[in-house]
Design an enzyme around this catalytic site. Sequence first.
Site, PDB file in Angstrom:
ATOM      1  N   ASP A   1       5.018  -4.471   6.205  1.00  0.00           N
ATOM      2  CA  ASP A   1       5.664  -5.727   6.620  1.00  0.00           C
ATOM      3  C   ASP A   1       5.627  -6.811   5.545  1.00  0.00           C
ATOM      4  OD1 ASP A   1       2.986  -6.011   7.020  1.00  0.00           O
ATOM      5  OD2 ASP A   1       3.141  -6.985   8.980  1.00  0.00           O
TER       6      ASP A   1
ATOM      7  N   ASP B   1      -0.112   2.398   8.446  1.00  0.00           N
ATOM      8  CA  ASP B   1      -0.571   1.658   9.636  1.00  0.00           C
ATOM      9  C   ASP B   1       0.361   1.773  10.843  1.00  0.00           C
ATOM     10  OD1 ASP B   1      -2.757   0.840   8.240  1.00  0.00           O
ATOM     11  OD2 ASP B   1      -1.969  -1.123   7.721  1.00  0.00           O
TER      12      ASP B   1
ATOM     13  N   ASP C   1       2.890  -0.134  11.730  1.00  0.00           N
ATOM     14  CA  ASP C   1       2.892  -1.437  12.392  1.00  0.00           C
ATOM     15  C   ASP C   1       4.143  -2.264  12.058  1.00  0.00           C
ATOM     16  OD1 ASP C   1       2.306  -1.914   9.763  1.00  0.00           O
ATOM     17  OD2 ASP C   1       0.630  -3.263  10.134  1.00  0.00           O
TER      18      ASP C   1
ATOM     19  N   MET D   1      -8.641   2.936   8.588  1.00  0.00           N
ATOM     20  CA  MET D   1      -7.841   1.789   8.176  1.00  0.00           C
ATOM     21  C   MET D   1      -7.048   1.201   9.344  1.00  0.00           C
ATOM     22  SD  MET D   1      -6.399   2.414   4.366  1.00  0.00           S
ATOM     23  CE  MET D   1      -7.479   2.163   2.958  1.00  0.00           C
TER      24      MET D   1
ATOM     25  N   ARG E   1      13.317  10.056  -3.215  1.00  0.00           N
ATOM     26  CA  ARG E   1      14.158  11.207  -3.585  1.00  0.00           C
ATOM     27  C   ARG E   1      15.448  11.217  -2.788  1.00  0.00           C
ATOM     28  NH1 ARG E   1      14.016  16.311  -1.072  1.00  0.00           N
ATOM     29  NH2 ARG E   1      14.447  18.122  -2.396  1.00  0.00           N
TER      30      ARG E   1
ATOM     31  N   THR F   1       4.219   2.605   5.462  1.00  0.00           N
ATOM     32  CA  THR F   1       2.812   2.214   5.565  1.00  0.00           C
ATOM     33  C   THR F   1       2.120   3.184   6.512  1.00  0.00           C
ATOM     34  OG1 THR F   1       1.278   0.613   6.542  1.00  0.00           O
ATOM     35  CG2 THR F   1       3.550   0.444   7.269  1.00  0.00           C
TER      36      THR F   1
ATOM     37  N   ARG G   1       0.901  -5.069  -4.945  1.00  0.00           N
ATOM     38  CA  ARG G   1       1.127  -6.312  -4.210  1.00  0.00           C
ATOM     39  C   ARG G   1       1.262  -7.382  -5.287  1.00  0.00           C
ATOM     40  NH1 ARG G   1      -2.846  -3.618  -0.909  1.00  0.00           N
ATOM     41  NH2 ARG G   1      -1.857  -3.046   1.060  1.00  0.00           N
TER      42      ARG G   1
ATOM     43  N   GLY H   1       0.839  -1.207   0.000  1.00  0.00           N
ATOM     44  CA  GLY H   1       0.000   0.000   0.000  1.00  0.00           C
ATOM     45  C   GLY H   1       0.868   1.249   0.000  1.00  0.00           C
TER      46      GLY H   1
ATOM     47  N   ARG I   1      -5.881  -2.900   9.224  1.00  0.00           N
ATOM     48  CA  ARG I   1      -6.385  -4.274   9.153  1.00  0.00           C
ATOM     49  C   ARG I   1      -5.919  -5.079  10.370  1.00  0.00           C
ATOM     50  NH1 ARG I   1      -6.358  -6.075   3.284  1.00  0.00           N
ATOM     51  NH2 ARG I   1      -4.192  -5.450   3.442  1.00  0.00           N
TER      52      ARG I   1
ATOM     53  N   VAL J   1      16.935   8.648  -1.252  1.00  0.00           N
ATOM     54  CA  VAL J   1      17.789   7.516  -1.651  1.00  0.00           C
ATOM     55  C   VAL J   1      18.521   7.883  -2.943  1.00  0.00           C
ATOM     56  CG1 VAL J   1      17.774   5.131  -2.527  1.00  0.00           C
ATOM     57  CG2 VAL J   1      16.352   5.736  -0.549  1.00  0.00           C
TER      58      VAL J   1
HETATM   59  O1  F6P Z   1      -1.730   0.577   3.832  1.00  0.00           O
HETATM   60  C1  F6P Z   1      -2.161  -0.428   4.734  1.00  0.00           C
HETATM   61  C2  F6P Z   1      -3.604  -0.546   4.634  1.00  0.00           C
HETATM   62  O2  F6P Z   1      -4.018   0.760   4.781  1.00  0.00           O
HETATM   63  C3  F6P Z   1      -4.422  -1.407   5.591  1.00  0.00           C
HETATM   64  O3  F6P Z   1      -4.721  -0.820   6.805  1.00  0.00           O
HETATM   65  C4  F6P Z   1      -5.634  -1.680   4.767  1.00  0.00           C
HETATM   66  O4  F6P Z   1      -6.373  -2.744   5.221  1.00  0.00           O
HETATM   67  C5  F6P Z   1      -5.054  -1.910   3.440  1.00  0.00           C
HETATM   68  O5  F6P Z   1      -3.954  -1.036   3.361  1.00  0.00           O
HETATM   69  C6  F6P Z   1      -5.975  -1.757   2.284  1.00  0.00           C
HETATM   70  O6  F6P Z   1      -5.238  -1.580   1.123  1.00  0.00           O
HETATM   71  P1  F6P Z   1      -5.700  -1.959  -0.333  1.00  0.00           P
HETATM   72  O7  F6P Z   1      -7.057  -1.405  -0.502  1.00  0.00           O
HETATM   73  O8  F6P Z   1      -4.680  -1.317  -1.200  1.00  0.00           O
HETATM   74  O9  F6P Z   1      -5.685  -3.450  -0.424  1.00  0.00           O
END
Ligand code: F6P
Length: 320
Positions: A104, A129, A131, A171, A22, A127, A73, A12, A173, A24
């Site tokens: 992660d 998140d 996390d 957000m 930039r 990210t 992804r 994400g 997850r 780097v």
């Molecule tokens: O960037 C992390 C995150 O925001 C999570 O909290 C969320 O569940 C996920 O991405 C959703 O991403 P996508 O819609 O790109 O799958």
Amino acid sequence: MLKSIAVMTSGGDSPGMNAAIRAVTRTALHQGVKVWGIRGGYHGMLDEDIFEMQSKDVSDIIQRGGTFLGTARCKRFATPEGRMLGYKNLVERGIQGLVVIGGDGSLRGASILSQETGIPIVGLPGTIDNDVWGSEYTIGCDTAANTIIDAINKLRDTASAHRRTIVLEVMGRNSGWLAMVSGISGGAEYILVPEEEYDIDEICEDMKRAYDAGKRYMMVVVAEGAGKGHEVGKAIAEKTGLDTRVSKLGHIQRGGSPTVIDRVNASRLGEHAALALISGLSDIVFGFDRGHVVSINLHDAVNNKKLLNPEFMRLARVLT
Ligand code: F6P
């Protein structure tokens, strides 16, 4: 000393990734090292969407959210064959090391690639998140939290006008960091996070008491990993009879111009990553600990789960 490195973003997107790319790029060029950009995350590595970058390629991006390299992804990269193809594409261009900016999952992919092929890799936590284990900060979390606060401020205006309860799903997850910090700083009455169990019946009883005692309106912030906003809202409306509305911020919280904190932190992390990689270091992630840039073992970063600071949970209980 490495003479040629590549940089990519994966997973994400998050605001500040551009500042990191930039930093780097310009740090590598400053060291007289060739630097390549890989477009579209691991997809680009496999599909040879790799180009040599000059300083001007990273002009006019520090203020932009998203990532100008693109991100994705990539399922193919999850296979040994996919990773070997990616590695071959790097070697063919003389690329000797890689900076991976991502969450992660992306860093896990990087860790496996380095184990399997021996290519030096330095990771940066990118990210919203926040996390990634070992770092108190990830690139983009500050901008996202500020975007959520802005939404909470607006929702409070209308909630107050109508004496409503508003449930806001944000957000996260697997992580409640965003919900927690935005809930605390936005003055939410309830903050629901995946790291902590909650009893919706208890919450509803508490809400009714508060409303009867004169509370004008209430804000509930729910991390997506702790429940769907519309389900929480439906339960509250049914159990309390309070006029309840639900908002879901969705991908709005992933975009936007990065804050000063995200720009500066991402720039600092990008410089560290480039210098470390060029000097021959590998299998580390740069993050922050008490405001200082620190290096974290890449395998530890991806094999441990970051816990939500208990101080936040305690504070939320006291203040809400
Ligand atoms: O960037 C992390 C995150 O925001 C999570 O909290 C969320 O569940 C996920 O991405 C959703 O991403 P996508 O819609 O790109 O799958």
